[in-house]
Scaffold this motif. Structure first.
Motif, PDB file in Angstrom:
ATOM      1  N   VAL A  49      55.263  53.240  22.639  1.00 24.32           N
ATOM      2  CA  VAL A  49      54.475  53.562  21.450  1.00 24.32           C
ATOM      3  C   VAL A  49      54.122  52.234  20.782  1.00 24.32           C
ATOM      4  CG1 VAL A  49      54.458  54.737  19.217  1.00 24.32           C
ATOM      5  CG2 VAL A  49      55.669  55.779  21.149  1.00 24.32           C
ATOM      6  N   VAL A  50      52.872  52.145  20.303  1.00 22.79           N
ATOM      7  CA  VAL A  50      52.437  50.935  19.617  1.00 22.79           C
ATOM      8  C   VAL A  50      52.959  51.015  18.181  1.00 22.79           C
ATOM      9  CG1 VAL A  50      50.468  49.477  19.017  1.00 22.79           C
ATOM     10  CG2 VAL A  50      50.335  51.011  21.012  1.00 22.79           C
ATOM     11  N   VAL A  51      54.110  50.427  17.958  1.00 21.76           N
ATOM     12  CA  VAL A  51      54.754  50.493  16.639  1.00 21.76           C
ATOM     13  C   VAL A  51      55.786  49.370  16.530  1.00 21.76           C
ATOM     14  CG1 VAL A  51      56.515  52.143  17.500  1.00 21.76           C
ATOM     15  CG2 VAL A  51      56.077  51.994  15.046  1.00 21.76           C
ATOM     16  N   ASP A  52      55.930  48.835  15.327  1.00 21.73           N
ATOM     17  CA  ASP A  52      57.040  47.925  15.060  1.00 21.73           C
ATOM     18  C   ASP A  52      58.173  48.773  14.494  1.00 21.73           C
ATOM     19  OD1 ASP A  52      58.895  46.145  14.226  1.00 21.73           O
ATOM     20  OD2 ASP A  52      57.599  45.076  12.799  1.00 21.73           O
ATOM     21  N   PRO A  53      59.205  49.078  15.309  1.00 20.29           N
ATOM     22  CA  PRO A  53      60.235  50.016  14.847  1.00 20.29           C
ATOM     23  C   PRO A  53      60.977  49.516  13.613  1.00 20.29           C
ATOM     24  CG  PRO A  53      60.883  48.993  16.933  1.00 20.29           C
ATOM     25  CD  PRO A  53      59.477  48.565  16.661  1.00 20.29           C
ATOM     26  N   ARG A  54      60.978  48.164  13.436  1.00 22.90           N
ATOM     27  CA  ARG A  54      61.729  47.618  12.297  1.00 22.90           C
ATOM     28  C   ARG A  54      60.988  47.841  10.976  1.00 22.90           C
ATOM     29  NH1 ARG A  54      65.161  42.521  14.205  1.00 22.90           N
ATOM     30  NH2 ARG A  54      63.390  41.266  13.575  1.00 22.90           N
TER      31      ARG A  54
ATOM     32  N   GLU B 118      54.800  65.494  22.532  1.00 28.28           N
ATOM     33  CA  GLU B 118      53.518  65.222  23.202  1.00 28.28           C
ATOM     34  C   GLU B 118      53.711  64.985  24.707  1.00 28.28           C
ATOM     35  OE1 GLU B 118      50.571  65.383  21.810  1.00 28.28           O
ATOM     36  OE2 GLU B 118      51.172  65.539  19.707  1.00 28.28           O
ATOM     37  N   ILE B 119      54.781  64.226  25.064  1.00 27.00           N
ATOM     38  CA  ILE B 119      54.958  63.906  26.493  1.00 27.00           C
ATOM     39  C   ILE B 119      55.849  64.935  27.200  1.00 27.00           C
ATOM     40  CG2 ILE B 119      54.557  61.428  26.182  1.00 27.00           C
ATOM     41  CD1 ILE B 119      57.614  61.002  26.542  1.00 27.00           C
ATOM     42  N   SER B 120      56.288  65.981  26.469  1.00 30.02           N
ATOM     43  CA  SER B 120      57.200  66.971  27.073  1.00 30.02           C
ATOM     44  C   SER B 120      56.552  67.687  28.255  1.00 30.02           C
ATOM     45  CB  SER B 120      57.660  67.988  26.028  1.00 30.02           C
ATOM     46  OG  SER B 120      56.561  68.757  25.587  1.00 30.02           O
ATOM     47  N   VAL B 121      55.225  67.649  28.313  1.00 34.42           N
ATOM     48  CA  VAL B 121      54.547  68.325  29.423  1.00 34.42           C
ATOM     49  C   VAL B 121      54.666  67.548  30.736  1.00 34.42           C
ATOM     50  CG1 VAL B 121      52.910  69.624  28.023  1.00 34.42           C
ATOM     51  CG2 VAL B 121      52.327  67.293  28.702  1.00 34.42           C
ATOM     52  N   ILE B 122      55.040  66.274  30.658  1.00 32.04           N
ATOM     53  CA  ILE B 122      55.151  65.527  31.927  1.00 32.04           C
ATOM     54  C   ILE B 122      56.546  64.965  32.184  1.00 32.04           C
ATOM     55  CG2 ILE B 122      52.689  64.948  32.116  1.00 32.04           C
ATOM     56  CD1 ILE B 122      53.502  62.062  31.274  1.00 32.04           C
ATOM     57  N   ILE B 123      57.486  65.129  31.213  1.00 32.41           N
ATOM     58  CA  ILE B 123      58.859  64.655  31.491  1.00 32.41           C
ATOM     59  C   ILE B 123      59.753  65.850  31.843  1.00 32.41           C
ATOM     60  CG2 ILE B 123      58.615  62.613  30.026  1.00 32.41           C
ATOM     61  CD1 ILE B 123      60.423  63.982  27.932  1.00 32.41           C
ATOM     62  N   GLY B 124      60.921  65.567  32.369  1.00 32.65           N
ATOM     63  CA  GLY B 124      61.866  66.617  32.754  1.00 32.65           C
ATOM     64  C   GLY B 124      62.811  66.064  33.803  1.00 32.65           C
TER      65      GLY B 124
ATOM     66  N   VAL C 147      49.923  60.116   5.977  1.00 33.50           N
ATOM     67  CA  VAL C 147      49.986  60.444   7.405  1.00 33.50           C
ATOM     68  C   VAL C 147      49.416  59.257   8.180  1.00 33.50           C
ATOM     69  CG1 VAL C 147      49.080  61.950   9.225  1.00 33.50           C
ATOM     70  CG2 VAL C 147      49.800  62.927   7.030  1.00 33.50           C
ATOM     71  N   ARG C 148      50.154  58.815   9.223  1.00 35.25           N
ATOM     72  CA  ARG C 148      49.639  57.727  10.076  1.00 35.25           C
ATOM     73  C   ARG C 148      49.556  58.211  11.511  1.00 35.25           C
ATOM     74  NH1 ARG C 148      52.967  52.305   9.666  1.00 35.25           N
ATOM     75  NH2 ARG C 148      51.832  51.847  11.587  1.00 35.25           N
ATOM     76  N   VAL C 149      48.498  57.775  12.197  1.00 32.64           N
ATOM     77  CA  VAL C 149      48.345  58.144  13.606  1.00 32.64           C
ATOM     78  C   VAL C 149      48.860  56.986  14.474  1.00 32.64           C
ATOM     79  CG1 VAL C 149      46.689  58.670  15.441  1.00 32.64           C
ATOM     80  CG2 VAL C 149      46.428  59.706  13.178  1.00 32.64           C
ATOM     81  N   PHE C 150      49.728  57.320  15.426  1.00 36.99           N
ATOM     82  CA  PHE C 150      50.274  56.321  16.358  1.00 36.99           C
ATOM     83  C   PHE C 150      49.772  56.631  17.771  1.00 36.99           C
ATOM     84  CE2 PHE C 150      53.115  56.218  12.783  1.00 36.99           C
ATOM     85  CZ  PHE C 150      53.476  54.885  12.672  1.00 36.99           C
TER      86      PHE C 150
ATOM     87  N   ASN D 148      47.639  60.292  20.983  1.00 37.78           N
ATOM     88  CA  ASN D 148      47.470  59.804  19.610  1.00 37.78           C
ATOM     89  C   ASN D 148      48.010  60.902  18.711  1.00 37.78           C
ATOM     90  OD1 ASN D 148      45.836  57.373  20.290  1.00 37.78           O
ATOM     91  ND2 ASN D 148      44.450  58.930  21.078  1.00 37.78           N
ATOM     92  N   PHE D 149      49.040  60.597  17.953  1.00 39.76           N
ATOM     93  CA  PHE D 149      49.718  61.676  17.242  1.00 39.76           C
ATOM     94  C   PHE D 149      50.046  61.275  15.795  1.00 39.76           C
ATOM     95  CE2 PHE D 149      53.908  59.671  17.569  1.00 39.76           C
ATOM     96  CZ  PHE D 149      53.701  58.806  18.627  1.00 39.76           C
ATOM     97  N   PRO D 150      50.022  62.274  14.894  1.00 40.74           N
ATOM     98  CA  PRO D 150      50.276  61.983  13.479  1.00 40.74           C
ATOM     99  C   PRO D 150      51.765  61.996  13.131  1.00 40.74           C
ATOM    100  CG  PRO D 150      49.673  64.280  13.743  1.00 40.74           C
ATOM    101  CD  PRO D 150      49.660  63.693  15.121  1.00 40.74           C
ATOM    102  N   VAL D 151      52.128  61.140  12.198  1.00 44.46           N
ATOM    103  CA  VAL D 151      53.509  61.112  11.696  1.00 44.46           C
ATOM    104  C   VAL D 151      53.459  61.083  10.176  1.00 44.46           C
ATOM    105  CG1 VAL D 151      55.669  59.799  11.630  1.00 44.46           C
ATOM    106  CG2 VAL D 151      54.332  59.868  13.744  1.00 44.46           C
ATOM    107  N   LEU D 152      54.262  61.946   9.564  1.00 46.52           N
ATOM    108  CA  LEU D 152      54.359  61.985   8.110  1.00 46.52           C
ATOM    109  C   LEU D 152      55.265  60.845   7.658  1.00 46.52           C
ATOM    110  CD1 LEU D 152      53.618  63.606   5.529  1.00 46.52           C
ATOM    111  CD2 LEU D 152      55.701  64.959   5.919  1.00 46.52           C
ATOM    112  N   MET D 153      54.718  59.941   6.844  1.00 48.41           N
ATOM    113  CA  MET D 153      55.511  58.788   6.400  1.00 48.41           C
ATOM    114  C   MET D 153      56.285  59.149   5.129  1.00 48.41           C
ATOM    115  SD  MET D 153      54.513  56.974   8.900  1.00 48.41           S
ATOM    116  CE  MET D 153      55.131  55.313   8.654  1.00 48.41           C
ATOM    117  N   ASP D 154      57.258  58.299   4.781  1.00 43.88           N
ATOM    118  CA  ASP D 154      58.117  58.603   3.621  1.00 43.88           C
ATOM    119  C   ASP D 154      57.328  58.713   2.315  1.00 43.88           C
ATOM    120  OD1 ASP D 154      60.291  58.618   5.273  1.00 43.88           O
ATOM    121  OD2 ASP D 154      60.996  56.609   4.723  1.00 43.88           O
TER     122      ASP D 154
END
Ligand code: NAD
Length: 421
Positions: free
Chosen positions: A113-118, A135-141, A56-59, A46-52
């Motif tokens: 991610v639970v989001v409507d990209p449009r 956030e997921i960099s710890v498990i991808i590679g 701040v919204r948590v996704f 669950n992570f915050p994003v700064l909107m325009d």
């Protein structure tokens, strides 16, 4: 909006039920069935994003690894409001079987991610993607988990993830994702790969059933990356595309919709297949029930279900989407004699060329388009023939045969590696 009104179906229940259906046929014991019915790693963020507008919204996002016994895990990232833990679990399990069916040295993963990209601006989407990638960099590679595009994501999304991961590591790591733009280590032919794989599958399936692809009437549900390329390539191959759809509804013309490129251009301009096209507007439900030779679901899972399977009149279904047919619908289709080429075979072209991209990145040596296409066709044709041989030997459906092939390969790897410790 004319979307399918599927009775609530849970994709992970469906995926597990497909696995159980094959367990008896290949003699899986209870312990092995338990191992394969569960995902080895489930990561929720669950992570915050700064909107325009300064808020701040948590996704919420997920990255799930189903099984890694055959190699690093591989699978797409989906941006959609429908993303859920169970959907991602199902999609990651299907990736395990798919990679095994086409013989790639990968396990299965998926994320979203639970989001409507449009509904987001490009800047918001970039900040969301970069924070999710962190956030997921710890498990991808490149040796662990290599994401790729899926619904709602594209080459730009992969470029942001590749750049974010590279900044965190202090050097460029192109092999951390596939489906990137060619300018940063992507592979030629990757954008078209899933649709091209669907074409190769359709060619094999038509030959298998004694049907001609030339002149075959085709309906495609979903006109995104996969559906639009499949429609265009099938049209080029002489099939007649009579219906196409997106979330906005479908267009239909009995003698063919004509120039697919023009429809794509109009869709790009409007964001959806626009009104005013020569075809008549019908609903997605009506598209699924059209009297066609080939139906290609290329949207999302659970579209052909017990509520509408009986209405399907297509002779053949080629599953370009993941999980478009529920197990209950499968039974109805089989009883009605509809030939279904399952997702874990039919839409594997995307992950095959993703594998080519990863190999090229690791070697820093890039191939030409004809090499990508030739190798893709060789792998798709071989997998089709192997599945067909099992279908004939076991007197079963193409889905059961593909599951026998994929699951057996995973089981063999588990047995030979042993259970740690
Ligand atoms: P996309 O986002 O590019 O396109 C999806 C399309 O489906 C859009 O046209 C959208 O309008 C339409 N759609 C969504 N919901 C719909 C509905 N209810 N009815 C009708 N149309 C609807 O996604 P994509 O990458 O083309 O993926 C489509 C499917 O193919 C998914 O199931 C995905 O998991 C699967 N898939 C994709 C790839 C790949 O390489 N992108 C590879 C293998 C499988």
């Amino acid at each position: 909006m004319a979307t399918s009104t599927a009775p609530a179906s849970n994709a992970f229940d469906d995926a597990r039920s497909q696995l159980r259906a094959v367990a008896g046929r290949i003699g899986l014991d209870a312990g092995m069935l338990d191992v394969l019915s569960n995902c080895i790693r489930e990561f929720t963020v669950n992570f915050p994003v700064l909107m325009d507008d300064g808020s701040v919204r948590v996704f919420t996002g997920y990255r799930i690894h189903h099984n890694e016994v055959r190699g690093p895990v591989k699978g797409g990232l989906r941006y959609s409001l429908n993303v859920s833990l169970d959907e991602v679990r199902a999609l990651s399990m299907w990736m395990t079987w798919k990679c095994a069916v086409v013989g790639l040295p990968y396990g299965g993963a998926k994320g979203g991610v639970v989001v409507d990209p449009r509904a987001l601006s490009k800047g918001e989407l970039e900040r969301l993607t970069r924070r999710f990638a962190t956030e997921i960099s710890v498990i991808i590679g490149p040796d662990e988990d290599i994401p790729a595009p899926d619904m709602g994501t594209d080459g730009q999304t992969m470029a942001w993830i590749m750049d974010t991961y590279s900044m965190l590591r202090g050097h460029s790591v192109p092999a951390v994702v596939t489906g990137k733009p060619v300018s940063i280590g992507g592979s030629v032919g990757r954008v078209e790969a899933t649709g091209r794989g669907v074409l190769f599958t359709a060619m094999k399936a038509c030959a298998d059933r004694g049907m001609s692809l030339k002149g075959a009437r085709v309906a495609v549900q979903g006109f995104g990356n996969v559906g639009s390329v499949a429609a265009k390539l099938l049209d080029d191959a002489g099939a007649i595309i009579v219906a196409l759809s997106d979330t906005n509804g479908a267009i239909y013309k009995e003698d063919g919709l004509g120039d697919i490129d023009a429809i794509l251009a109009a869709q790009r301009q409007h964001g959806f297949i626009p009104e005013g096209h020569p075809g008549v507007h019908i609903t997605n439900q009506e598209l699924l029930a059209l009297d066609v030779d080939i139906l290609i679901p290329a949207a999302l899972e659970g579209q052909i279900h017990r509520g509408n399977a009986g209405a399907v009149r297509a002779k053949m279904i080629i599953e370009a989407a993941n999980g478009p047919t529920t197990p209950e619908a499968d039974a109805v289709l089989n009883a009605a004699g509809v030939f279904v080429v399952p997702d874990i075979l039919a839409n594997a072209g995307g992950v095959v060329v993703s594998y080519f991209e990863w190999v090229q990145d690791l070697q820093s040596f890039f191939w030409e388009e004809h090499e990508v296409e030739t190798r893709l066709q060789r792998i798709m044709d071989r997998a089709y023939d192997e599945v067909k041989a099992i279908r004939e030997r076991e007197q079963c459906t193409m889905r059961e045969a593909a599951y026998i092939l994929g699951v057996s390969r995973v089981v063999e790897a588990i047995k030979v590696r042993g259970i740690f410790p």
